[in-house]
Design a protein around this motif. Structure first.
Motif, PDB file in Angstrom:
ATOM      1  N   ILE A   1     -15.861  -1.077  -3.387  1.00  9.08           N
ATOM      2  CA  ILE A   1     -14.855  -1.885  -2.980  1.00  9.08           C
ATOM      3  C   ILE A   1     -13.316  -1.633  -3.593  1.00  9.08           C
ATOM      4  CG2 ILE A   1     -16.301  -3.784  -2.386  1.00  9.08           C
ATOM      5  CD1 ILE A   1     -15.011  -5.428  -4.587  1.00  9.08           C
ATOM      6  N   VAL A   2     -13.341  -0.833  -4.585  1.00  8.90           N
ATOM      7  CA  VAL A   2     -12.235  -0.920  -5.341  1.00  8.90           C
ATOM      8  C   VAL A   2     -11.273   0.351  -4.545  1.00  8.90           C
ATOM      9  CG1 VAL A   2     -11.050   0.472  -7.322  1.00  8.90           C
ATOM     10  CG2 VAL A   2     -12.583  -1.362  -7.510  1.00  8.90           C
ATOM     11  N   PRO A   3     -11.753   1.347  -3.969  1.00  9.09           N
ATOM     12  CA  PRO A   3     -11.050   2.365  -2.992  1.00  9.09           C
ATOM     13  C   PRO A   3     -10.520   1.705  -1.934  1.00  9.09           C
ATOM     14  CG  PRO A   3     -12.910   3.466  -3.629  1.00  9.09           C
ATOM     15  CD  PRO A   3     -13.149   1.996  -4.174  1.00  9.09           C
ATOM     16  N   ALA A   4     -11.159   0.746  -1.229  1.00 15.24           N
ATOM     17  CA  ALA A   4     -10.303  -0.008  -0.091  1.00 15.24           C
ATOM     18  C   ALA A   4      -9.269  -0.881  -0.768  1.00 15.24           C
ATOM     19  CB  ALA A   4     -11.674  -0.902   0.596  1.00 15.24           C
ATOM     20  N   ILE A   5      -9.404  -1.664  -1.780  1.00 16.16           N
ATOM     21  CA  ILE A   5      -8.311  -2.506  -2.305  1.00 16.16           C
ATOM     22  C   ILE A   5      -7.439  -1.705  -2.847  1.00 16.16           C
ATOM     23  CG2 ILE A   5      -7.939  -3.914  -4.342  1.00 16.16           C
ATOM     24  CD1 ILE A   5     -10.682  -5.115  -4.126  1.00 16.16           C
ATOM     25  N   GLU A   6      -7.433  -0.517  -3.358  1.00 10.19           N
ATOM     26  CA  GLU A   6      -6.306   0.272  -3.466  1.00 10.19           C
ATOM     27  C   GLU A   6      -5.464   0.702  -2.309  1.00 10.19           C
ATOM     28  OE1 GLU A   6      -8.344   3.157  -6.004  1.00 10.19           O
ATOM     29  OE2 GLU A   6      -7.797   2.017  -8.027  1.00 10.19           O
ATOM     30  N   GLY A   7      -6.450   1.046  -1.302  1.00 12.18           N
ATOM     31  CA  GLY A   7      -5.675   1.446   0.090  1.00 12.18           C
ATOM     32  C   GLY A   7      -4.845   0.331   0.398  1.00 12.18           C
ATOM     33  N   LEU A   8      -5.461  -0.975   0.490  1.00 10.01           N
ATOM     34  CA  LEU A   8      -4.875  -2.118   0.827  1.00 10.01           C
ATOM     35  C   LEU A   8      -3.584  -2.320   0.078  1.00 10.01           C
ATOM     36  CD1 LEU A   8      -7.746  -4.464   1.612  1.00 10.01           C
ATOM     37  CD2 LEU A   8      -6.191  -3.407   3.414  1.00 10.01           C
ATOM     38  N   ASP A   9      -3.738  -2.198  -1.073  1.00  6.56           N
ATOM     39  CA  ASP A   9      -2.518  -2.491  -1.868  1.00  6.56           C
ATOM     40  C   ASP A   9      -1.273  -1.373  -1.735  1.00  6.56           C
ATOM     41  OD1 ASP A   9      -0.956  -3.681  -4.294  1.00  6.56           O
ATOM     42  OD2 ASP A   9      -1.430  -1.716  -5.365  1.00  6.56           O
ATOM     43  N   ALA A  10      -1.636   0.042  -1.470  1.00  3.30           N
ATOM     44  CA  ALA A  10      -0.821   0.955  -1.171  1.00  3.30           C
ATOM     45  C   ALA A  10      -0.263   0.670   0.222  1.00  3.30           C
ATOM     46  CB  ALA A  10      -1.494   2.281  -1.083  1.00  3.30           C
ATOM     47  N   GLU A  11      -0.952  -0.093   1.178  1.00  2.00           N
ATOM     48  CA  GLU A  11      -0.333  -0.149   2.444  1.00  2.00           C
ATOM     49  C   GLU A  11       0.680  -1.470   2.275  1.00  2.00           C
ATOM     50  OE1 GLU A  11      -0.357   1.349   5.434  1.00  2.00           O
ATOM     51  OE2 GLU A  11      -1.377   2.986   4.189  1.00  2.00           O
ATOM     52  N   LEU A  12       0.424  -2.353   1.495  1.00  2.00           N
ATOM     53  CA  LEU A  12       1.087  -3.571   1.290  1.00  2.00           C
ATOM     54  C   LEU A  12       2.280  -3.303   0.613  1.00  2.00           C
ATOM     55  CD1 LEU A  12       1.589  -6.388   1.438  1.00  2.00           C
ATOM     56  CD2 LEU A  12       0.281  -6.823  -0.683  1.00  2.00           C
ATOM     57  N   GLY A  13       2.310  -2.350  -0.348  1.00  2.00           N
ATOM     58  CA  GLY A  13       3.441  -1.741  -1.076  1.00  2.00           C
ATOM     59  C   GLY A  13       4.546  -1.029  -0.109  1.00  2.00           C
ATOM     60  N   LYS A  14       3.899  -0.201   0.875  1.00  2.00           N
ATOM     61  CA  LYS A  14       4.889   0.314   1.913  1.00  2.00           C
ATOM     62  C   LYS A  14       5.744  -0.775   2.783  1.00  2.00           C
ATOM     63  CE  LYS A  14       1.761   4.434   2.202  1.00  2.00           C
ATOM     64  NZ  LYS A  14       0.837   5.303   2.995  1.00  2.00           N
ATOM     65  N   LEU A  15       4.409  -1.556   3.024  1.00  2.00           N
ATOM     66  CA  LEU A  15       5.397  -2.551   4.093  1.00  2.00           C
ATOM     67  C   LEU A  15       6.358  -3.697   3.258  1.00  2.00           C
ATOM     68  CD1 LEU A  15       2.136  -3.963   6.004  1.00  2.00           C
ATOM     69  CD2 LEU A  15       4.269  -2.597   6.775  1.00  2.00           C
ATOM     70  N   LEU A  16       5.958  -3.736   2.186  1.00  2.00           N
ATOM     71  CA  LEU A  16       6.996  -4.750   1.479  1.00  2.00           C
ATOM     72  C   LEU A  16       8.364  -3.970   0.995  1.00  2.00           C
ATOM     73  CD1 LEU A  16       4.749  -6.309  -1.416  1.00  2.00           C
ATOM     74  CD2 LEU A  16       6.081  -7.552   0.671  1.00  2.00           C
ATOM     75  N   HIS A  17       8.065  -2.499   0.893  1.00  2.00           N
ATOM     76  CA  HIS A  17       9.299  -1.701   0.523  1.00  2.00           C
ATOM     77  C   HIS A  17      10.014  -1.687   1.800  1.00  2.00           C
ATOM     78  CE1 HIS A  17      11.523   1.542  -1.191  1.00  2.00           C
ATOM     79  NE2 HIS A  17      11.538   2.074  -0.285  1.00  2.00           N
ATOM     80  N   ILE A  18       9.399  -1.355   3.082  1.00  2.00           N
ATOM     81  CA  ILE A  18      10.209  -1.526   4.289  1.00  2.00           C
ATOM     82  C   ILE A  18      10.950  -2.672   4.444  1.00  2.00           C
ATOM     83  CG2 ILE A  18      10.004  -1.598   6.597  1.00  2.00           C
ATOM     84  CD1 ILE A  18       7.258   0.323   6.390  1.00  2.00           C
ATOM     85  N   PHE A  19      10.566  -3.909   4.024  1.00  2.00           N
ATOM     86  CA  PHE A  19      11.348  -5.047   4.088  1.00  2.00           C
ATOM     87  C   PHE A  19      11.915  -5.432   3.006  1.00  2.00           C
ATOM     88  CE2 PHE A  19       7.826  -5.469   7.354  1.00  2.00           C
ATOM     89  CZ  PHE A  19       8.653  -5.453   8.467  1.00  2.00           C
ATOM     90  N   GLY A  20      12.250  -4.424   2.104  1.00  2.00           N
ATOM     91  CA  GLY A  20      13.247  -4.505   0.967  1.00  2.00           C
ATOM     92  C   GLY A  20      12.603  -5.414  -0.163  1.00  2.00           C
ATOM     93  N   GLU A  21      11.309  -5.647  -0.182  1.00  2.00           N
ATOM     94  CA  GLU A  21      10.896  -6.882  -0.971  1.00  2.00           C
ATOM     95  C   GLU A  21       9.949  -5.989  -2.078  1.00  2.00           C
ATOM     96  OE1 GLU A  21      10.999  -9.978  -1.136  1.00  2.00           O
ATOM     97  OE2 GLU A  21      12.213  -9.993   0.597  1.00  2.00           O
ATOM     98  N   GLY A  22       9.416  -4.605  -1.827  1.00  2.00           N
ATOM     99  CA  GLY A  22       8.894  -3.912  -2.809  1.00  2.00           C
ATOM    100  C   GLY A  22       9.658  -3.056  -3.914  1.00  2.00           C
TER     101      GLY A  22
END
Length: 89
Positions: free
Chosen positions: A66-87
């Motif tokens: 499960i760790v690779p999937a969690i890391e993938g979700l974390d990376a995607e969340l980081g991208k989204l947060l960055h797009i919205f100025g939160e990351g």
């Protein structure tokens, strides 16, 4: 979903058949002895030498699944947060 039920089961029960064989062998030995001290020794040895390593391996397999999937979700969340100025920048 982070890991499918099938993948989680595979990770957790990968070596279950070997554990189960050793469990039945332990029960056969346990049934042949008559003193509480001998039975305690057999059960304790089984837990320490067979069950704990099996559970550790099962846990490690599940984490590895499960760790690779969690890391993938974390990376995607980081991208989204960055797009919205939160990351992080």
């Amino acid at each position: 979903m982070i890991a499918s039920n099938e993948n989680a089961r595979k990770a957790l029960f990968k070596d279950f058949d070997a554990w189960q064989e050793r469990f039945f062998a332990m029960l056969a030995t346990y049934g042949r002895v008559s003193t509480p001290t001998e039975r305690t020794s057999i059960a304790t040895k089984f837990i320490k030498e067979i069950t704990i390593p099996y559970l550790d391996t099962a846990k490690d397999g599940l984490v590895k699944a499960i760790v690779p999937a969690i890391e993938g979700l974390d990376a995607e969340l980081g991208k989204l947060l960055h797009i919205f100025g939160e990351g992080d920048a």
